[in-house]
Design a protein around this motif. Structure first.
Motif, mmCIF file in Angstrom:
data_model
loop_
_atom_site.group_PDB
_atom_site.id
_atom_site.type_symbol
_atom_site.label_atom_id
_atom_site.label_comp_id
_atom_site.label_asym_id
_atom_site.label_seq_id
_atom_site.Cartn_x
_atom_site.Cartn_y
_atom_site.Cartn_z
ATOM 1 N N ALA A 131 8.033 19.838 9.648
ATOM 2 C CA ALA A 131 7.505 18.482 9.409
ATOM 3 C C ALA A 131 6.643 18.166 10.353
ATOM 4 C CB ALA A 131 8.703 17.393 9.573
ATOM 5 N N ALA A 174 8.362 13.657 0.094
ATOM 6 C CA ALA A 174 8.015 14.309 1.471
ATOM 7 C C ALA A 174 7.592 13.397 2.507
ATOM 8 C CB ALA A 174 6.827 15.253 1.206
ATOM 9 N N VAL A 175 7.761 12.032 2.229
ATOM 10 C CA VAL A 175 7.631 11.184 3.533
ATOM 11 C C VAL A 175 8.951 10.635 3.733
ATOM 12 C CG1 VAL A 175 6.654 8.712 3.854
ATOM 13 C CG2 VAL A 175 5.350 10.403 2.359
ATOM 14 N N LEU A 192 3.379 8.131 10.364
ATOM 15 C CA LEU A 192 3.968 8.851 9.295
ATOM 16 C C LEU A 192 4.677 9.917 9.767
ATOM 17 C CD1 LEU A 192 3.830 9.582 6.330
ATOM 18 C CD2 LEU A 192 1.458 10.499 6.575
ATOM 19 N N VAL A 205 6.022 13.482 7.916
ATOM 20 C CA VAL A 205 6.183 14.154 6.423
ATOM 21 C C VAL A 205 6.626 15.417 6.436
ATOM 22 C CG1 VAL A 205 3.712 14.487 6.656
ATOM 23 C CG2 VAL A 205 4.645 14.525 4.462
ATOM 24 N N ARG A 206 7.443 15.645 5.660
ATOM 25 C CA ARG A 206 7.840 16.932 5.603
ATOM 26 C C ARG A 206 6.887 17.983 5.042
ATOM 27 N NH1 ARG A 206 13.766 17.237 5.457
ATOM 28 N NH2 ARG A 206 14.564 15.085 5.109
ATOM 29 N N VAL A 208 2.194 17.611 1.093
ATOM 30 C CA VAL A 208 1.655 16.293 1.023
ATOM 31 C C VAL A 208 0.809 16.134 2.282
ATOM 32 C CG1 VAL A 208 2.529 13.930 0.955
ATOM 33 C CG2 VAL A 208 3.560 15.769 -0.293
ATOM 34 N N VAL A 233 -0.968 10.341 1.053
ATOM 35 C CA VAL A 233 -0.227 9.327 1.477
ATOM 36 C C VAL A 233 -1.260 8.083 1.247
ATOM 37 C CG1 VAL A 233 1.094 8.009 3.066
ATOM 38 C CG2 VAL A 233 1.403 10.203 2.933
#
Length: 261
Positions: free
Chosen positions: A110, A156-157, A182, A184-185, A191, A196
């Motif tokens: 992440a 993913a977020v 943010l 995110v994975r 992503v 985003v």
């Protein structure tokens, strides 16, 4: 063969350096610093450098990672300083540790990103973030080498929020600015922050008037319990042997005086 893991940055105008440009600059730095690199076999040997999850071109980063293999042992901190001196300002080697564990790439699950939206009022950003977080799906499109691809960016977020503490930092008083944070994975397809931003445009019609400044603040293993991204080099630091107190080795090896016969 010794393996050294490095954390480096992309700052200022060097954020526009592509990954291939960085590879060339780093290999030149290895030669300048006279690092005893291990090389691959084959007709055209290359220095053994493993790059992990490089940031997209145009984004800054405080947390890029790579691993190098050496044929002779070197002190990680001295090696870090030599490489840092050999790279241009903005590409800075800020941390080095001997690899004592496996799976560095597996610990990069992440990233934490900062998105600076100049010209966007924080209140408008709050409404857009709320709409994004409330959405079940957020479909976005990205142009790939195989054509336009549509995918859902929402799963993913992990977290998206307006950073109120930094919203007024380093900006003209007469111009609004919103700072987003943010988490995110790292999934497939990846992503990115741009995805985003496309999602915010799709769900809330949020369109910053100038390009958004994006910086990766951290990347590592995502802790499900705390919701934080942990330091991927921490296991190597923890596995390092404890430094010996001064004189301890000499005392341990000094001959024991014989007693009276």
């Amino acid at each position: 063969m010794q393996r050294i893991r490095l954390r480096y940055t992309k700052r200022g105008r060097l954020r526009f350096t592509s990954h291939r440009d960085f590879q060339r600059a780093f290999e030149r730095a290895l030669r300048r610093a006279e690092v005893p690199m291990a090389y691959s076999a084959g007709f055209t040997p290359h220095p053994k450098v493993s790059y992990a999850n490089a940031a997209p071109t145009g984004t800054g980063s405080e947390a890029e990672y790579l691993e190098i293999a050496l044929t002779e042992p070197r002190d990680p901190e001295k090696l870090r300083a030599l490489l840092d001196e050999s790279l241009p300002a903005g590409l800075d080697v800020v941390e080095a540790v001997e690899a004592r564990t496996s799976g560095l790439a597996d610990r990069l699950t992440a990233s934490v990103w900062e998105l600076r939206l100049d010209g966007v009022d924080p209140a408008d950003a709050e409404r857009a973030v709320a709409a994004f977080n409330a959405a079940g799906t957020v479909e976005v499109q990205r142009l790939t080498k195989n054509g336009m691809r549509t995918f859902d960016a929402r799963p993913a977020v992990v977290r998206l929020e307006v950073d109120d503490d930094n919203a007024a930092v380093d900006r003209p008083n007469d111009r609004p600015c919103a700072i987003l944070r943010l988490v995110v994975r790292h999934v497939t397809p990846a992503v990115r922050p741009d995805d985003v931003l496309s999602g915010l445009r799709a769900v809330a019609d949020l369109a910053p008037p100038v390009p958004v400044a994006v910086t990766r603040l951290a990347q590592g293993l995502f802790d499900e319990e705390t919701g934080t991204v942990t330091d991927p080099l921490a296991p190597d630091h923890e596995a390092a042997p404890e430094p010996q107190p001064a004189g301890a080795t000499a005392a341990a090896t000094a001959p024991v005086p014989e007693g009276p016969a």
